[in-house]
Design a protein around this motif. Structure first.
Motif, PDB file in Angstrom:
ATOM      1  N   ALA A  37     -65.092  26.794  -9.515  1.00 38.06           N
ATOM      2  CA  ALA A  37     -65.961  27.911  -9.148  1.00 38.06           C
ATOM      3  C   ALA A  37     -66.057  27.971  -7.625  1.00 38.06           C
ATOM      4  CB  ALA A  37     -67.346  27.730  -9.762  1.00 38.06           C
ATOM      5  N   THR A  38     -65.741  29.112  -7.061  1.00 41.69           N
ATOM      6  CA  THR A  38     -65.736  29.233  -5.598  1.00 41.69           C
ATOM      7  C   THR A  38     -67.025  29.843  -5.048  1.00 41.69           C
ATOM      8  OG1 THR A  38     -64.610  31.365  -5.785  1.00 41.69           O
ATOM      9  CG2 THR A  38     -63.217  29.406  -5.494  1.00 41.69           C
ATOM     10  N   ALA A 156     -61.661  24.087 -17.474  1.00 36.17           N
ATOM     11  CA  ALA A 156     -62.707  24.921 -16.875  1.00 36.17           C
ATOM     12  C   ALA A 156     -62.202  26.342 -16.608  1.00 36.17           C
ATOM     13  CB  ALA A 156     -63.214  24.278 -15.581  1.00 36.17           C
ATOM     14  N   VAL A 157     -60.974  26.455 -16.102  1.00 34.57           N
ATOM     15  CA  VAL A 157     -60.392  27.781 -15.856  1.00 34.57           C
ATOM     16  C   VAL A 157     -60.210  28.528 -17.182  1.00 34.57           C
ATOM     17  CG1 VAL A 157     -58.325  28.996 -15.057  1.00 34.57           C
ATOM     18  CG2 VAL A 157     -59.281  27.129 -13.694  1.00 34.57           C
ATOM     19  N   TRP A 158     -59.782  27.811 -18.231  1.00 33.84           N
ATOM     20  CA  TRP A 158     -59.631  28.415 -19.562  1.00 33.84           C
ATOM     21  C   TRP A 158     -60.978  28.920 -20.078  1.00 33.84           C
ATOM     22  CZ3 TRP A 158     -61.496  26.023 -24.236  1.00 33.84           C
ATOM     23  CH2 TRP A 158     -61.150  26.713 -25.401  1.00 33.84           C
ATOM     24  N   LEU A 159     -62.027  28.128 -19.911  1.00 38.39           N
ATOM     25  CA  LEU A 159     -63.360  28.560 -20.336  1.00 38.39           C
ATOM     26  C   LEU A 159     -63.810  29.787 -19.547  1.00 38.39           C
ATOM     27  CD1 LEU A 159     -65.156  25.095 -20.636  1.00 38.39           C
ATOM     28  CD2 LEU A 159     -64.634  26.646 -22.533  1.00 38.39           C
ATOM     29  N   SER A 162     -60.927  32.788 -20.566  1.00 42.20           N
ATOM     30  CA  SER A 162     -60.794  33.155 -21.978  1.00 42.20           C
ATOM     31  C   SER A 162     -62.139  33.344 -22.677  1.00 42.20           C
ATOM     32  CB  SER A 162     -59.979  32.086 -22.724  1.00 42.20           C
ATOM     33  OG  SER A 162     -58.678  31.966 -22.181  1.00 42.20           O
ATOM     34  N   TRP A 163     -63.163  32.634 -22.230  1.00 47.87           N
ATOM     35  CA  TRP A 163     -64.466  32.704 -22.878  1.00 47.87           C
ATOM     36  C   TRP A 163     -65.543  33.298 -21.967  1.00 47.87           C
ATOM     37  CZ3 TRP A 163     -65.062  31.510 -27.996  1.00 47.87           C
ATOM     38  CH2 TRP A 163     -63.977  30.871 -28.614  1.00 47.87           C
ATOM     39  N   GLN A 164     -65.120  33.749 -20.780  1.00 50.70           N
ATOM     40  CA  GLN A 164     -66.027  34.395 -19.834  1.00 50.70           C
ATOM     41  C   GLN A 164     -67.269  33.543 -19.521  1.00 50.70           C
ATOM     42  OE1 GLN A 164     -64.543  36.601 -22.436  1.00 50.70           O
ATOM     43  NE2 GLN A 164     -63.046  36.563 -20.769  1.00 50.70           N
ATOM     44  N   VAL A 165     -67.079  32.244 -19.436  1.00 51.45           N
ATOM     45  CA  VAL A 165     -68.173  31.351 -19.053  1.00 51.45           C
ATOM     46  C   VAL A 165     -68.450  31.542 -17.561  1.00 51.45           C
ATOM     47  CG1 VAL A 165     -68.911  28.947 -18.830  1.00 51.45           C
ATOM     48  CG2 VAL A 165     -67.595  29.669 -20.838  1.00 51.45           C
ATOM     49  N   LEU A 170     -69.935  26.427 -15.882  1.00 45.42           N
ATOM     50  CA  LEU A 170     -68.622  25.799 -16.113  1.00 45.42           C
ATOM     51  C   LEU A 170     -68.718  24.284 -16.244  1.00 45.42           C
ATOM     52  CD1 LEU A 170     -66.160  27.814 -13.836  1.00 45.42           C
ATOM     53  CD2 LEU A 170     -66.177  27.683 -16.341  1.00 45.42           C
ATOM     54  N   GLY A 171     -69.506  23.627 -15.394  1.00 44.50           N
ATOM     55  CA  GLY A 171     -69.625  22.175 -15.459  1.00 44.50           C
ATOM     56  C   GLY A 171     -70.207  21.702 -16.777  1.00 44.50           C
ATOM     57  N   PHE A 172     -71.320  22.329 -17.208  1.00 45.40           N
ATOM     58  CA  PHE A 172     -71.956  21.935 -18.461  1.00 45.40           C
ATOM     59  C   PHE A 172     -71.058  22.235 -19.652  1.00 45.40           C
ATOM     60  CE2 PHE A 172     -74.560  22.858 -22.186  1.00 45.40           C
ATOM     61  CZ  PHE A 172     -75.285  21.679 -22.291  1.00 45.40           C
TER      62      PHE A 172
END
Length: 416
Positions: A37-38, A156-159, A162-165, A170-172
């Motif tokens: 996450a940037t 994390a990138v997939w979440l 693909s899942w719009q987290v 992202l960490g949790f």
């Protein structure tokens, strides 16, 4: 004369290596996944929010290393899994709080997360040290964070994609993915047999260290410890900057939308480093192994430094540079986390444990890493990460070669 490895010892070594690898790989997901996450457009006090978060977690991690000099060196075998469960649970709770609280209060959450996770390396390694196969087991465990650093980010990138987290979660969410596997591997780790008589004969029995034990060691080997800490400081700076800002570098190189690039490059590095480190297990004489490790570290500095110089001058592309720089710095960094101190204790028949030495080096290493990040931000250096990082690697690699050679000469004189 110690006998050759029995079938049982080989099985125990393979089992311990595999379980330690996957356990720490799962733990690493609770630490580094959020760095994809940037937090674009968010800054406080003139510093990007992403950098403040990484600094906060790093400061927590550093604080645990300083406290861990005492805590890990005095660690007893009984109850290690309970301690691990409390620490990892608290670290995950910090990620949940981070997802809920507004910026910039997330900095406090990541400080707590880093502090809790900072003890886990010493705890996990305590299951592996003091064995004739520790070189192999430790190498497998150490490359887990090379592999896990890429794999957890890919998850994390997939979440995210693909899942719009959301970035805050992202960490949790990544921790949730790894929760069940971590429980399984922690259970399997607790089943690892203790070192046997052959292990103790060749590598010494490993014991908790009192304050007097720690002071006695530093009086005897203080000069070498200083050289090692300086060497490790530069390695930690190079490794930590690459690890924390890997996503930024890949973005600048044009690979930001390819999550597989994290796993692909880091897996290749993991396999190569594991092969190099595992070969040291065949060297039975501890002082000879310690000498060879110094040369492996020198080679790592040279690979990282030369490849960075070639990238800066346009002779090699960015992908190859990232691969070679990662390989070189992990060739230097990983021995200190799994083999260097193991062989040092065995070579000089020191009554103690590896955790004490690892945490001395780690504490100062992370202090250096945090300092460099602060200097880059507060000095207003107008450099991209693909300019700042390779330039730093060239400088630090040159210094690292000199301090490693000094360390080699120091311990040679102590031995002979």
């Amino acid at each position: 004369m110690v006998a050759a490895f029995s079938t049982r010892q080989v099985v125990v070594a393979l089992y311990t290596a595999a379980v330690a690898f996957f356990t720490y790989a799962c733990i690493f997901a609770y630490r580094k996944a959020f760095t994809v996450a940037t937090f674009e457009g968010q800054s406080f006090w003139g510093i990007k929010y992403q950098t403040l978060l990484i600094l906060s977690q790093g400061l927590g991690y550093m604080a645990s290393k300083f406290y861990g000099i005492k805590f890990i060196s005095e660690l007893k075998r009984l109850g290690r899994w309970k301690t691990s469960a409390v620490l990892i649970g608290a670290a995950w709770l910090c990620l949940l709080l981070f997802a809920i609280v507004p910026a910039p209060w997330g900095m406090l959450c990541l400080f707590g997360n880093g502090f809790m996770l900072g003890f886990m390396w010493g705890i996990i390694f305590s299951y592996a040290e003091g064995r004739r196969a520790t070189d192999f087991i430790g190498a497998a465990m150490a490359v887990s964070f090379v592999f896990a650093g890429g794999f957890s980010r890919s998850v994390a990138v997939w979440l995210r994609d693909s899942w719009q987290v959301g970035e805050q979660w992202l960490g949790f969410a990544t921790g949730l993915v790894f929760a069940l596997p971590l429980v399984i591997f922690m259970y399997l780790l607790e089943r690892v047999p203790h070192p046997d008589a052959d292990d103790i004969m060749e590598r010494n029995v490993r014991l908790p260290m009192t304050r007097e034990d720690r002071q006695r060691f530093l009086r005897s080997f203080g000069g070498g410890v200083v050289a090692v800490v300086v060497t490790y400081l530069f390695l930690t700076i190079m490794r930590d900057l690459r690890d924390n800002f890997m996503a930024n570098m890949w973005n600048e190189l044009g690979y930001g939308q390819k999550p597989a690039i994290f796993t692909k490059t880091e897996t290749i590095t993991s396999v190569i480093v594991l092969a190099i480190m595992s070969l040291l297990v065949v060297i039975r004489k501890n002082i000879r192994a310690l000498q060879l490790i110094h040369w492996v570290i020198v080679a790592g500095f040279l690979i990282a430094g030369i490849s960075s110089a070639l990238f800066l001058t346009g002779f090699i592309p960015g992908v190859l540079w990232m691969q070679l720089a990662g390989l070189g710095l992990y060739m230097g960094y990983i021995p200190f986390n799994c083999i260097y101190f193991e062989r040092l204790i065995a070579a000089f028949k020191i009554a103690g444990n590896v955790g004490f030495l690892i945490y001395i080096a780690d504490a100062w290493g992370y202090l250096g890493s945090m300092s460099v990040m602060l200097v880059k931000e507060m000095a207003g250096l107008q450099l991209t990460w693909t300019q700042f990082y390779p330039t730093s690697v060239v400088i630090f690699s040159g210094i690292g070669v000199l301090t490693t050679i000094f360390s080699l000469i120091y311990f040679n004189r102590k031995a002979y």
